[in-house]
Design an enzyme around this catalytic site. Structure first.
Site, short mmCIF file in Angstrom:
data_model
loop_
_atom_site.label_atom_id
_atom_site.label_comp_id
_atom_site.label_asym_id
_atom_site.label_seq_id
_atom_site.Cartn_x
_atom_site.Cartn_y
_atom_site.Cartn_z
N ASP A 71 4.28 2.82 -32.05
CA ASP A 71 3.67 1.66 -32.51
C ASP A 71 4.20 1.13 -33.79
O ASP A 71 3.87 1.57 -34.97
CB ASP A 71 2.14 1.79 -32.63
N GLU A 86 7.93 10.80 -43.15
CA GLU A 86 7.32 10.43 -41.85
C GLU A 86 8.73 10.13 -40.85
O GLU A 86 8.77 10.57 -39.62
CB GLU A 86 6.37 9.35 -41.61
#
Length: 542
Positions: free
Chosen positions: A305, A489
């Site tokens: 996403d 991340e």
């Protein structure tokens, strides 16, 4: 209609829709998400942008019962109400996590091992007024804004815990996911009430595989009931589904073959990205807002996403149509689940079930290797149901059939050649070849996809390419750690090494799956009989 006017209309529509949902009856167990429990206050707070991150208020905890808080808010309407002051008085709002500063001179592996306690949470008891859902055993969170456990992230975190010899933590986390399957009938995206309407890529069978490397065949027998529950969730609606139809996460193609897609039970803006989703729908006036919301939510279930994989027009998030796409990675994961169920059933002495699941796995493998294989280009692709054709772009998802051993050897060789030519960069493996500003596109590389590539390519004897990908990514991680003292991340792998960008929120530190994959790659690529603590210890890529 002007986009701003459309956005205002969508805000009003969402208020009415949520009010109807809340008034329809008593709150069920599990709890309702904040956008239903706290409306209309929730929408007013998010619409006022009181917090830079919309997830902040979704994670807040009312100091009183939500009904009492709403009653007080309503009593203030018509007067000069201080929204920010009201929220500060009536909610406990999570603050930013303190930055973790490693000891000076600490090697990369030691930093990762030192982070496991920092990222571990125990929430067997939670405040029922908030959105956090309890879990019976301790677990590791990704870090930063991600204050809860995430489903597919956790598999890659578990790789690192296993590398550190923390097998009790591995067992605890697998037990937590088994508990969620028993409690909710599926594993939610994360342990928040607003994640209950969707799952994430089905990695539970891979977690059982990992635990079985330490505990043996008993792990397959122990988790067989939950493996069956996981499969039933993803296959719900398959019975009686006619060719050319879809139901929830199941798709029966025109030729009768059965495959899967991503889905979400709700068709409203995401709780944690409420105004973002309203704005996205306002930019797509030709589409029903509910369909845009459902596709955004399904994109969140995919874990990607967001990405050009799901977009009809790469530059427009409003063109997202995730529910109309049959993804190759999802179906490869379900192939693994069905094979694991066959194995687990055999261990349990249920030969009939073992044969049945093996047949389902064989049928899915045939479908993947025909419907989701582009013989002209020579790589695995997704399929667009609306257009009745494959989506030709090469993405890192094409490596899942290698990792989960769906591919034939000729298909694996062709895929490897395409990946080397189009996705391999100086810093590791690109996610896609296009730069759209979405975080699951170029120039970003993500730790889990590096592991899928390295492990998958090695399964088909593509060791040289696997090593190039792994060592290049390790160098990227090491460079950022050396300069900034942290893992992040996602990373830029196309050009200069650094933290990745794009998407809906700033780059997050931590970071669970980057830690896990880095530790696992240090183990996998280290010269025999050595223990590598840095990327330099691994050596060169040849």
């Amino acid at each position: 209609m002007h986009p701003r006017s459309r956005l205002a209309g969508l805000i009003l529509a969402s208020l009415l829709c949520t009010a109807a949902a809340t008034a329809s009856g008593p709150s069920p167990a599990p709890p309702l998400p904040p956008d239903q429990q706290w409306q209309p206050l929730f929408q007013q707070v998010q619409g006022a942008h009181l917090f830079g991150d919309q997830k902040t208020f979704a994670d807040a905890v009312p100091r009183q019962d939500p009904t009492a808080v709403l009653a007080q808010w309503r009593s203030m309407q018509g007067r000069s109400a201080d929204l920010a002051g009201f929220v500060a008085e009536h909610f406990v709002v999570p603050g930013e996590a303190a930055a973790y500063v490693p000891p000076a001179g600490q090697a990369l592996r030691a930093h990762i091992e030192g982070l496991w306690p920092v990222l571990t949470r125990t929430t067997d008891r939670v405040d029922p007024r908030g959105s956090l859902l309890p879990l019976p055993k301790p677990y590791v969170v990704p870090g930063g804004r991600f204050r809860e456990v995430y489903y597919w992230d956790s598999y890659f975190t578990l790789l690192g815990l296993a590398s550190s010899g923390r097998w009790q933590q591995v067992r605890d986390m697998v037990d937590n996911f088994a508990w969620q399957l028993d409690q909710y009938g599926h594993i939610p995206n994360g342990n928040r009430s607003y994640y209950l309407s969707r799952s994430q890529p089905p990695f539970f069978s891979l977690m059982v595989d990992l635990l079985a490397t330490h505990e043996g065949e008993a792990a397959y027998h122990r988790y067989l009931p939950q493996l069956r529950t996981e499969h039933a969730f993803w296959m719900r609606g398959a019975a009686g589904l006619a060719p050319g139809q879809a139901s929830e996460r199941v798709v029966r193609l025109a030729d009768g073959q059965l495959l899967n897609r991503y889905w979400d039970a709700r068709a409203v803006p995401r709780t944690e990205s409420w105004t973002d989703d309203l704005a996205t729908a306002a930019q797509a006036p030709q589409r029903a807002p509910s369909q845009v919301y459902r596709d955004l939510r399904a994109g969140a279930e995919s874990g990607w996403d967001f990405s050009s994989r799901w977009l009809a027009e790469p530059a427009s998030l409003g063109s997202i149509h995730t529910t109309a796409i049959v993804p190759v990675d999802l179906n490869s994961l379900l192939f693994h689940l069905e094979n694991t169920l066959a194995r687990s059933s055999k261990v349990a002495g249920d030969g009939k079930a073992a044969r049945d699941f093996a047949r389902q796995a064989d049928a899915r493998q045939r479908a993947i290797n025909t419907v989701l294989w582009d013989a002209t280009q020579g790589w695995y692709v997704d399929r667009d149901l609306e257009r009745g054709q494959t989506r030709p772009a090469l993405t890192a998802a094409a490596l899942f059939p290698l990792w989960l051993q769906v591919a034939t050897r000729p298909q694996a060789r062709q895929t490897a050649a395409a990946v080397e030519a189009q996705l391999l960069r100086e810093g590791g493996l690109l996610t896609t070849t296009v730069n759209t500003g979405q975080q699951w596109d170029a120039p970003n590389g993500w730790a889990p996809l590096q592991w899928v590539a390295v492990d998958g390519l090695q399964r088909y004897d593509q060791d040289a390419l696997a090593r190039r990908i792994g060592t290049r990514f390790l160098r990227t991680v090491q460079a950022v750690y050396d300069s900034e003292g942290k893992l992040v991340e996602k990373y830029v792998v196309d050009g200069s090494a650094g933290g990745g960008g794009g998407g809906e929120y700033p780059l997050q530190d931590g970071f669970g799956w980057s830690n896990g994959v880095t530790a696992a790659l240090l183990d996998r690529l280290c010269p025999s009989r050595q223990r590598c603590n840095t990327a330099q210890d691994v050596g060169n890529e040849d």
